[in-house]
Each structure stands twice: as structure tokens, then as C-alpha cells.
Scaffold this active site. Structure first.
Site, PDB file in Angstrom:
ATOM      1  N   HIS A   1      42.999  34.607  47.354  1.00 16.43           N
ATOM      2  CA  HIS A   1      41.760  34.794  48.106  1.00 16.43           C
ATOM      3  C   HIS A   1      40.943  35.912  47.467  1.00 16.43           C
ATOM      4  O   HIS A   1      41.417  36.634  46.586  1.00 16.43           O
ATOM      5  CB  HIS A   1      42.047  35.071  49.582  1.00 16.43           C
ATOM      6  CG  HIS A   1      42.793  36.337  49.860  1.00 16.43           C
ATOM      7  ND1 HIS A   1      44.086  36.562  49.449  1.00 16.43           N
ATOM      8  CD2 HIS A   1      42.430  37.469  50.541  1.00 16.43           C
ATOM      9  CE1 HIS A   1      44.489  37.748  49.857  1.00 16.43           C
ATOM     10  NE2 HIS A   1      43.502  38.326  50.515  1.00 16.43           N
TER      11      HIS A   1
ATOM     12  N   HIS B   1      39.750  38.843  48.401  1.00 10.49           N
ATOM     13  CA  HIS B   1      39.799  40.243  48.793  1.00 10.49           C
ATOM     14  C   HIS B   1      40.169  41.064  47.560  1.00 10.49           C
ATOM     15  O   HIS B   1      40.974  40.628  46.733  1.00 10.49           O
ATOM     16  CB  HIS B   1      40.804  40.472  49.917  1.00 10.49           C
ATOM     17  CG  HIS B   1      40.258  40.140  51.280  1.00 10.49           C
ATOM     18  ND1 HIS B   1      41.054  39.965  52.392  1.00 10.49           N
ATOM     19  CD2 HIS B   1      38.976  39.968  51.708  1.00 10.49           C
ATOM     20  CE1 HIS B   1      40.296  39.692  53.447  1.00 10.49           C
ATOM     21  NE2 HIS B   1      39.037  39.681  53.053  1.00 10.49           N
TER      22      HIS B   1
ATOM     23  N   ASP C   1      41.983  43.557  46.710  1.00  8.41           N
ATOM     24  CA  ASP C   1      43.336  43.922  46.304  1.00  8.41           C
ATOM     25  C   ASP C   1      44.116  42.736  45.755  1.00  8.41           C
ATOM     26  O   ASP C   1      45.284  42.884  45.383  1.00  8.41           O
ATOM     27  CB  ASP C   1      44.094  44.582  47.461  1.00  8.41           C
ATOM     28  CG  ASP C   1      44.174  43.714  48.710  1.00  8.41           C
ATOM     29  OD1 ASP C   1      43.195  43.027  49.014  1.00  8.41           O
ATOM     30  OD2 ASP C   1      45.222  43.748  49.397  1.00  8.41           O
ATOM     31  N   HIS C   2      43.456  41.584  45.670  1.00  8.69           N
ATOM     32  CA  HIS C   2      44.109  40.406  45.111  1.00  8.69           C
ATOM     33  C   HIS C   2      43.404  39.839  43.882  1.00  8.69           C
ATOM     34  O   HIS C   2      43.961  38.954  43.233  1.00  8.69           O
ATOM     35  CB  HIS C   2      44.242  39.318  46.178  1.00  8.69           C
ATOM     36  CG  HIS C   2      45.194  39.686  47.267  1.00  8.69           C
ATOM     37  ND1 HIS C   2      46.473  39.208  47.337  1.00  8.69           N
ATOM     38  CD2 HIS C   2      45.056  40.536  48.326  1.00  8.69           C
ATOM     39  CE1 HIS C   2      47.085  39.730  48.396  1.00  8.69           C
ATOM     40  NE2 HIS C   2      46.244  40.536  49.010  1.00  8.69           N
TER      41      HIS C   2
ATOM     42  N   HIS D   1      43.915  33.645  57.168  1.00  5.64           N
ATOM     43  CA  HIS D   1      43.514  35.033  56.936  1.00  5.64           C
ATOM     44  C   HIS D   1      42.041  35.184  57.302  1.00  5.64           C
ATOM     45  O   HIS D   1      41.412  34.241  57.786  1.00  5.64           O
ATOM     46  CB  HIS D   1      43.785  35.395  55.467  1.00  5.64           C
ATOM     47  CG  HIS D   1      43.763  36.860  55.179  1.00  5.64           C
ATOM     48  ND1 HIS D   1      44.298  37.800  56.036  1.00  5.64           N
ATOM     49  CD2 HIS D   1      43.260  37.558  54.120  1.00  5.64           C
ATOM     50  CE1 HIS D   1      44.129  38.998  55.514  1.00  5.64           C
ATOM     51  NE2 HIS D   1      43.502  38.879  54.354  1.00  5.64           N
TER      52      HIS D   1
ATOM     53  N   ASP E   1      47.822  36.534  51.657  1.00 13.71           N
ATOM     54  CA  ASP E   1      47.957  37.168  52.959  1.00 13.71           C
ATOM     55  C   ASP E   1      47.782  36.122  54.055  1.00 13.71           C
ATOM     56  O   ASP E   1      47.013  35.186  53.891  1.00 13.71           O
ATOM     57  CB  ASP E   1      46.884  38.223  53.144  1.00 13.71           C
ATOM     58  CG  ASP E   1      46.936  39.354  52.140  1.00 13.71           C
ATOM     59  OD1 ASP E   1      47.795  39.320  51.241  1.00 13.71           O
ATOM     60  OD2 ASP E   1      46.087  40.244  52.197  1.00 13.71           O
TER      61      ASP E   1
ATOM     62  N   HIS F   1      53.710  43.085  50.331  1.00 12.63           N
ATOM     63  CA  HIS F   1      52.407  43.423  50.919  1.00 12.63           C
ATOM     64  C   HIS F   1      52.551  44.427  52.067  1.00 12.63           C
ATOM     65  O   HIS F   1      51.944  44.299  53.120  1.00 12.63           O
ATOM     66  CB  HIS F   1      51.668  42.170  51.399  1.00 12.63           C
ATOM     67  CG  HIS F   1      50.174  42.353  51.496  1.00 12.63           C
ATOM     68  ND1 HIS F   1      49.559  42.770  52.650  1.00 12.63           N
ATOM     69  CD2 HIS F   1      49.196  42.187  50.585  1.00 12.63           C
ATOM     70  CE1 HIS F   1      48.255  42.844  52.459  1.00 12.63           C
ATOM     71  NE2 HIS F   1      48.015  42.497  51.192  1.00 12.63           N
TER      72      HIS F   1
END
Length: 301
Positions: free
Chosen positions: A60, A62, A64-65, A140, A210, A268
Site C-alpha cells: 500500500h 503509506h 513506511d511501506h 486498512h 498492514d 510491524h
């Protein structure tokens, strides 16, 4: 099948921890799954060859990914890559990456192949003779997929003693591995099961990060050898997991138990907790075979 954890902590990078990124070695492939900040440095530390990564899967959009992805793409350019790179991720990932390349006048000298995803149903996104990759729709705050990676049944293993006994020429060995019987010069048929052994049972890996607790994924990942499932919170912060659409360690373990997986790997983690061992302790009240991901850790199955 070998799993390299490059980063496995939630959100903000710290000096000793990194956001989500991992490499799965399977049937000759090196699949990069998610690419948080610091992924390149972690790859260097792991001594994995950049040149062997040809497929990148982003769950996805976001930061941090996937915030490590533009730098990774640029580094491949600096290293003189010419082989095409395939990137699988949510719709919008092509726009995000190509805009940065455009503004920095840093177009790659190798083909970038984007495979943008938008289906909310499981979707086969990669397949060759050895493996397949299917999406696992997750729950998510933005459109998110996990990934189910399965080995395909390999060729049979030659029983060299039996082949020698029947004086079978080497020219027939590949046919035997492919499951065929052999006809001897005298007309006798030697069945394949006398000349070969069953191939190893195919392995499977499911990546789920996530996501909020989503029992619907159980049927998609039933019986997988290894499940990586996010466990951002402990049960004491369950109210935060519902709010942020993340999972607790106990919820991850419940998914593992219901899906009858071989091994559950937790990751995570929120950095609010003093020790990640707390996640394992909580998960094992539901499901016994639990491992903890940690930066730099390698799992081999």
C-alpha cells in the site's frame, strides 16, 4: 525458501529499527516485498545482490511501506542496470514514482514495468513455471493487499540406483523426472514410480501487513507453511487497533490458528513497547508456533 527481514517496525524509522521491507528467496527468485525507508542500506547489510531483484511488491501507499522505492530505483540506474524491473502496487504508484523521476531528470536506463492494482478480490499478478503470486485483499485505511506466494510442484527426483539397475541411458533421465515411464529394449515397461521419487511438497508464504483483523482472509491462506502477519499492538491497546485498522498479536494468532498455518511470524510492531517478546507471549496464548521478525533476521524453511 528463505525470508530476509530488512525492516519490520511500524511507521517512524529509528536508529536501531527500520520500517517494513523484506526479501523472499524462493525457487531462484528474490522478491522484494515493501520498501520502506532504509531498505537499500539493509540490503547492503544482508549482502543480497541488487541485480537479482526483478520483482517488487508494494502492499500500500503509506510511506513506511514505499518511501524507499524511489531511491532504490535510482540506485539501480547508478549501478548500470539494463534488465527490466517489475513493480506491483496500488493504482497511483506509477504516477508517484514517475513524477519524482521527472522532477529530478533521473529517468532510468532500464525498463520500469508498473502493474497497478485496484481489485478488491484476490488476483493472480505473477506466474511462471516455478511460482505464483496472488493478492490477499486486506482492511486498512487505504487500499492494501497482502501477497500469497506459492511454489509449484517441481519435477520428480531420479532414483539413480534404479536407473543403473535397468541400464537406462542418460538420454531418458529428463523424461523420468517429468513423470514418464521407460520402455526397455526388450519391450518391458518400467513404471515411473520405480525410477523416481516424489518431488518435495511445494512451500507457500503469505504476507499480511498492514490490516485490521480480517477473518475473511483465512480461506485464502489456509494451510500455508509460513504466515507473516502484522501485530502492531498488544491486546491492551485493542482500541487503537480498531481506530488505526491494525491488528493485535492475539488477533494475528487467531488468524494463524483458524488458517492452520505452519508458522506465524509477527512483525510491524509499535515502538511503544519495551520488548517485542511481549508480542510472542501474547500470541502463544492462542497459537503455539510463533516467531518474531526483527531487522536483519533470516528465516529458512
Amino acid at each position: 525458501m528463505k525470508l530476509h527481514i530488512l525492516g519490520c517496525y511500524a511507521a517512524t524509522p529509528r536508529t536501531l529499527t527500520n520500517p517494513t521491507s523484506q526479501v523472499l528467496e524462493i525457487k531462484g527468485h528474490l522478491f522484494l516485498i515493501d520498501c520502506g525507508e532504509g531498505t537499500q542500506v539493509q540490503l547492503r547489510k544482508s549482502k543480497l545482490k541488487f541485480s537479482r531483484i526483478n520483482h517488487i511488491f508494494i502492499s500500500h501507499l503509506h510511506g513506511d511501506h514505499f518511501f524507499g522505492l524511489p531511491g532504490m530505483i535510482s540506485t539501480f540506474r547508478l549501478l548500470g542496470r539494463t534488465k527490466e524491473m517489475h513493480i506491483y502496487g496500488p493504482k497511483g504508484i506509477k504516477e508517484a514514482i514517475t513524477l519524482l523521476l521527472k522532477l529530478g531528470d533521473s529517468w532510468t536506463n532500464y525498463p520500469l514495468k508498473f502493474h497497478e492494482l485496484k481489485s478488491k478480490e484476490p488476483q493472480l499478478i505473477f506466474e511462471d513455471k516455478k511460482v505464483s503470486v496472488t493478492t490477499i485483499p486486506l482492511d486498512h485505511r487505504v487500499y492494501t493487499n497482502g501477497f500469497l506466494i506459492r511454489e509449484k510442484l517441481g519435477e520428480r527426483k531420479l532414483n539413480i540406483d534404479a536407473a543403473t539397475k535397468y541400464k537406462i541411458d542418460k538420454v531418458y533421465f529428463q523424461n523420468i523426472k517429468n513423470g514418464k515411464d521407460v520402455v526397455l529394449e526388450n519391450g518391458e515397461i518400467v513404471s515411473n514410480d520405480m525410477l523416481s521419487y516424489d518431488p518435495p511438497k511445494p512451500k507457500s508464504y503469505a504476507f499480511c501487513s498492514d490490516t485490521a483483523y480480517k477473518p475473511e482472509i483465512v480461506q485464502l491462506i489456509k494451510g500455508v507453511n509460513v504466515l507473516y502477519h502484522e501485530s502492531t499492538f498488544l491486546d491492551s491497546e485493542e482500541h487503537l487497533s480498531a481506530k488505526t485498522k491494525h491488528s493485535t498479536a492475539k488477533e494475528a494468532a487467531t488468524i494463524a490458528k483458524e488458517a492452520q498455518v505452519g508458522t506465524l511470524i509477527l512483525g510491524h510492531y509499535s515502538t511503544r513497547y519495551k520488548s517485542i517478546e511481549l508480542f510472542k507471549d501474547e500470541a502463544q496464548t492462542v497459537f503455539e508456533n510463533v516467531e518474531l521478525a526483527d531487522d536483519g533476521k533470516i528465516f529458512e524453511f
